[in-house]
Design a protein around this motif. Sequence first.
Motif, PDB file in Angstrom:
ATOM      1  N   GLU A 297      11.537  30.898 120.561  1.00 24.32           N
ATOM      2  CA  GLU A 297      12.470  30.517 121.623  1.00 24.32           C
ATOM      3  C   GLU A 297      11.851  30.696 123.007  1.00 24.32           C
ATOM      4  OE1 GLU A 297      16.379  32.273 120.776  1.00 24.32           O
ATOM      5  OE2 GLU A 297      15.953  31.501 118.763  1.00 24.32           O
ATOM      6  N   ARG A 298      11.139  31.793 123.189  1.00 17.15           N
ATOM      7  CA  ARG A 298      10.500  32.008 124.481  1.00 17.15           C
ATOM      8  C   ARG A 298       9.410  30.952 124.711  1.00 17.15           C
ATOM      9  NH1 ARG A 298       5.907  34.564 126.546  1.00 17.15           N
ATOM     10  NH2 ARG A 298       5.142  34.853 124.430  1.00 17.15           N
ATOM     11  N   VAL A 299       8.620  30.664 123.656  1.00 12.57           N
ATOM     12  CA  VAL A 299       7.563  29.656 123.776  1.00 12.57           C
ATOM     13  C   VAL A 299       8.167  28.311 124.173  1.00 12.57           C
ATOM     14  CG1 VAL A 299       5.837  28.353 122.498  1.00 12.57           C
ATOM     15  CG2 VAL A 299       6.031  30.807 122.149  1.00 12.57           C
ATOM     16  N   ALA A 300       9.252  27.924 123.504  1.00 12.52           N
ATOM     17  CA  ALA A 300       9.883  26.635 123.794  1.00 12.52           C
ATOM     18  C   ALA A 300      10.350  26.581 125.246  1.00 12.52           C
ATOM     19  CB  ALA A 300      11.059  26.415 122.844  1.00 12.52           C
ATOM     20  N   ARG A 301      10.961  27.677 125.682  1.00 12.55           N
ATOM     21  CA  ARG A 301      11.485  27.715 127.054  1.00 12.55           C
ATOM     22  C   ARG A 301      10.343  27.583 128.063  1.00 12.55           C
ATOM     23  NH1 ARG A 301      13.986  32.322 126.340  1.00 12.55           N
ATOM     24  NH2 ARG A 301      12.458  33.488 127.545  1.00 12.55           N
ATOM     25  N   GLU A 302       9.288  28.354 127.856  1.00  6.77           N
ATOM     26  CA  GLU A 302       8.196  28.344 128.838  1.00  6.77           C
ATOM     27  C   GLU A 302       7.408  27.039 128.798  1.00  6.77           C
ATOM     28  OE1 GLU A 302       5.796  31.809 129.056  1.00  6.77           O
ATOM     29  OE2 GLU A 302       7.491  33.168 128.835  1.00  6.77           O
ATOM     30  N   LEU A 303       7.250  26.474 127.584  1.00  7.52           N
ATOM     31  CA  LEU A 303       6.528  25.196 127.478  1.00  7.52           C
ATOM     32  C   LEU A 303       7.284  24.092 128.194  1.00  7.52           C
ATOM     33  CD1 LEU A 303       5.054  24.540 123.927  1.00  7.52           C
ATOM     34  CD2 LEU A 303       3.858  24.708 126.099  1.00  7.52           C
ATOM     35  N   ALA A 304       8.601  24.061 127.994  1.00  9.12           N
ATOM     36  CA  ALA A 304       9.413  23.010 128.604  1.00  9.12           C
ATOM     37  C   ALA A 304       9.342  23.101 130.122  1.00  9.12           C
ATOM     38  CB  ALA A 304      10.855  23.122 128.125  1.00  9.12           C
TER      39      ALA A 304
ATOM     40  N   LEU B 242      -2.039  26.194 119.837  1.00 12.85           N
ATOM     41  CA  LEU B 242      -3.481  26.053 119.640  1.00 12.85           C
ATOM     42  C   LEU B 242      -4.001  24.817 120.359  1.00 12.85           C
ATOM     43  CD1 LEU B 242      -3.112  26.907 115.931  1.00 12.85           C
ATOM     44  CD2 LEU B 242      -4.489  28.270 117.487  1.00 12.85           C
ATOM     45  N   PHE B 243      -5.293  24.866 120.677  1.00 17.42           N
ATOM     46  CA  PHE B 243      -5.909  23.757 121.410  1.00 17.42           C
ATOM     47  C   PHE B 243      -6.891  23.017 120.523  1.00 17.42           C
ATOM     48  CE2 PHE B 243      -4.874  26.987 124.528  1.00 17.42           C
ATOM     49  CZ  PHE B 243      -4.097  26.251 125.398  1.00 17.42           C
TER      50      PHE B 243
ATOM     51  N   PRO C 268      -7.022  21.272 133.058  1.00 13.29           N
ATOM     52  CA  PRO C 268      -7.500  22.647 132.928  1.00 13.29           C
ATOM     53  C   PRO C 268      -6.456  23.679 133.388  1.00 13.29           C
ATOM     54  CG  PRO C 268      -9.196  21.259 133.884  1.00 13.29           C
ATOM     55  CD  PRO C 268      -7.972  20.416 133.765  1.00 13.29           C
ATOM     56  N   GLU C 269      -5.693  23.348 134.434  1.00 15.42           N
ATOM     57  CA  GLU C 269      -4.656  24.277 134.902  1.00 15.42           C
ATOM     58  C   GLU C 269      -3.594  24.471 133.824  1.00 15.42           C
ATOM     59  OE1 GLU C 269      -5.528  21.555 136.551  1.00 15.42           O
ATOM     60  OE2 GLU C 269      -6.517  22.289 138.360  1.00 15.42           O
ATOM     61  N   GLN C 270      -3.218  23.374 133.190  1.00 16.30           N
ATOM     62  CA  GLN C 270      -2.205  23.471 132.136  1.00 16.30           C
ATOM     63  C   GLN C 270      -2.721  24.289 130.960  1.00 16.30           C
ATOM     64  OE1 GLN C 270      -1.571  19.250 131.736  1.00 16.30           O
ATOM     65  NE2 GLN C 270       0.456  19.354 132.662  1.00 16.30           N
ATOM     66  N   VAL C 271      -4.023  24.089 130.627  1.00 13.06           N
ATOM     67  CA  VAL C 271      -4.598  24.869 129.525  1.00 13.06           C
ATOM     68  C   VAL C 271      -4.461  26.355 129.827  1.00 13.06           C
ATOM     69  CG1 VAL C 271      -6.739  25.458 128.349  1.00 13.06           C
ATOM     70  CG2 VAL C 271      -6.188  23.066 128.795  1.00 13.06           C
ATOM     71  N   GLN C 272      -4.804  26.732 131.055  1.00 10.28           N
ATOM     72  CA  GLN C 272      -4.723  28.141 131.432  1.00 10.28           C
ATOM     73  C   GLN C 272      -3.278  28.634 131.352  1.00 10.28           C
ATOM     74  OE1 GLN C 272      -7.383  30.032 131.730  1.00 10.28           O
ATOM     75  NE2 GLN C 272      -5.847  31.664 131.725  1.00 10.28           N
TER      76      GLN C 272
ATOM     77  N   ARG D 172      -2.317  29.171 127.847  1.00  9.70           N
ATOM     78  CA  ARG D 172      -2.949  30.402 127.347  1.00  9.70           C
ATOM     79  C   ARG D 172      -2.158  31.620 127.822  1.00  9.70           C
ATOM     80  NH1 ARG D 172      -8.765  28.406 127.881  1.00  9.70           N
ATOM     81  NH2 ARG D 172      -9.129  27.724 125.762  1.00  9.70           N
ATOM     82  N   ASP D 173      -1.641  31.525 129.048  1.00 13.01           N
ATOM     83  CA  ASP D 173      -0.905  32.656 129.600  1.00 13.01           C
ATOM     84  C   ASP D 173       0.400  32.916 128.844  1.00 13.01           C
ATOM     85  OD1 ASP D 173      -2.851  33.110 131.393  1.00 13.01           O
ATOM     86  OD2 ASP D 173      -1.875  32.105 133.086  1.00 13.01           O
ATOM     87  N   ILE D 174       0.945  31.880 128.218  1.00 15.69           N
ATOM     88  CA  ILE D 174       2.123  32.114 127.372  1.00 15.69           C
ATOM     89  C   ILE D 174       1.748  33.077 126.256  1.00 15.69           C
ATOM     90  CG2 ILE D 174       3.785  31.043 125.783  1.00 15.69           C
ATOM     91  CD1 ILE D 174       3.640  28.527 127.449  1.00 15.69           C
TER      92      ILE D 174
END
Lengths: 568, 129
Positions: free
Chosen positions: A102-109, A154-155, A139-143, A146-148
């Motif tokens: 749930e946290r991943v979904a929230r932060e990704l969105a 996975l990349f 690259p900013e989005q990748v970082q 990763r911070d999540i």
Amino acid sequence: MIGPSEAPHPGRRGRRPAGLPHQRAEGRLFVLGLFFLCAFSVIGLRMGHLASGDPGGAEQARRMAPPAVSRAEITDRQGRILATDIAAHALYAEPQKMIDPERVARELAALLPGLDAERLVRDFTGPRSFMWLRDRLSPEQVQAVRDIGDPGLLFAPRELRFYPNGAVAAHVLGGVRFENPGVHSADVVGIAGLEMALEPRLQEGAPLALSLDLGVQATVERVLAGGMTLLGAKGAAAVLMEVATGEIVALASLPDFDPNDRPLPLTSGDPAQSPLFNRAVQGVYELGSVFKILTMAQALELGLVTPDTMVETAGPLRWGRFAIRDFHNYGPRLSATQVIVKSSNIGTARIAQQIGPERQRAFLRELGLLDPPAIELVEARQALPLAPAQWSELSAMTISYGHGLSVSPVHLAAAFATVLGDGRLVRPTLIHGAPRDLTPRRIVSPATTETMRQMMRAVVTEGTASMAEVAGYRVGGKTGTANKPRPGGGYFEDRVIATFAGVFPADAPRYVLIVSLDEPVETSGTEPRRTAGWTAVPVAAEIIRRIAPQMGMRPEIEPDPDLSLSAR
Amino acid sequence: MKLLVHLLASLGVMAVAVWAYAENNRTRAVQRDLGLLAHEIAELTEQRMMLEAEIAYLVRPDRLEALVARDVGGLGLAPMRPAQFARADEVPYPLPDALPDALPDGLPDTLAGADRTAAPLRLAEGTAP
């Protein structure tokens, strides 16, 4: 038993009968020897193998090295990058490994636009074990992802095709997309333009140098865009070609697009209105009076006229229920040169009558105007010129001044380069230093090309293209204003394609320039003006003024033809 | 004698075997280094391509034009025009007082000549053929 007389031989053991034991012992020795021989052979062979065996170093090094960036870089003629590969990442999720879906979904969105938190929660908590989230990330989005810090995100490495110049030369480059996405790599496949037409060559990996010049291309696009805005045109195209080689230095089509973020093709309406449509190659248009140059070149070549031959221009010229008119009344007759300078439809049609439909068709076919252009773009394969099925005498007359045969600006550029260069067939190409036919077919004689150059120069100095004069570059050219065909038949009165086909310097042509505007209107006067002389010509002149110095051409004082006479 | 030959041959074989074994080990080490180097080359190539792409992105025509339009540093940049070409005889000679009073002694002629041409170029700004 063994008696004293049969005392054993010294060295012999046992008390056995003499014949048999001797043989048995020899047999054992032989077996033992054989065993030792085998053992030593194996050791020897192994030693030999170890000492002399091929380490296979190169092979192994190749296996161990990660694949180098695969798709070929595309550069302009000076080596400036037009397209390259950069390392990027795609994002995928393995929900079963996720700790806090749930946290991943929230932060990704919140992080990636276009993702919906509720849907992600459903996907992450459902039965799925694998799902793609994004096919490329900055690259900013990748970082940020990763911070999540969740092990379920996975990349996947990707080779991202990058066009650093944005929309410049977009129609030439085309675009790519990912195919067969996997977690280790994905195939990059061309889907338009050069990227698709030269797919096998680009897969090889060696850099590919195009004939384009980035600076010139950008200037042409900028001036063309300015002219298009000023004249309220719907679209525009320009082709700049080297006369000697057929190499295209600039090829522009407006409106354009950014190949890094290629728009989707139109699903309804006219695909020719999409920015993806390449007007310089795919767009076949009736280009109007610029065709008179080709008619005149053929008539000169056949010896039907000389520059001073008088041609009937009294009008209108009636043919069945069809009447050919001139823009102005030019009197009863004009010299052949004046037919071109004044752009007389009637005069050209009369010359075409002398040429005849068969010879005209054969000549245009030789110039490549009846086949798709042999240029390295996938769109060119469908750019089939529209020619009349029945090439009647009337067709010949209208085609002589550019109506009834639709070709693309690239077609026209190659045909002009042929009749104004050294008279040998010029094939358009986008590859710098491409292998060429060293002895191309001769189409017209050098004398004809010389006369055509003079006629085209006269069109600028005293005819319809006077605004094309750029001091020092001796521009020659021909205008063409063609009413656009109505979809239902007939022609629009107030919608035109205005074209300028020029060459510079006219006395020793180095470049052919085609500029074509779709529905331009010049409104500075009391009534709107649509002819090419007021629209395409000033734009072309500004292009030449800007690019000629850029290409290192210095302005020169025109050689005066009368000067040689007085030298006696 | 025979024994000696056998002994020498055996020792020879042993020496060669030891040498071959060492050589083999060295080869393996080189192979390992080669693999690492190939990795490094691939990484550096990737970095180089990224940097080249970055340079190409930074000098893209659109951006350069925007910078020129903002006139960074007051350079007075403008598109190249035919008028910017000139023949040598169209470049005016410098006014007499623009030249130094006397050339320094001992300078070779060529250097003095170079000095002289530097001045008129500045004076010729804005002239057109």
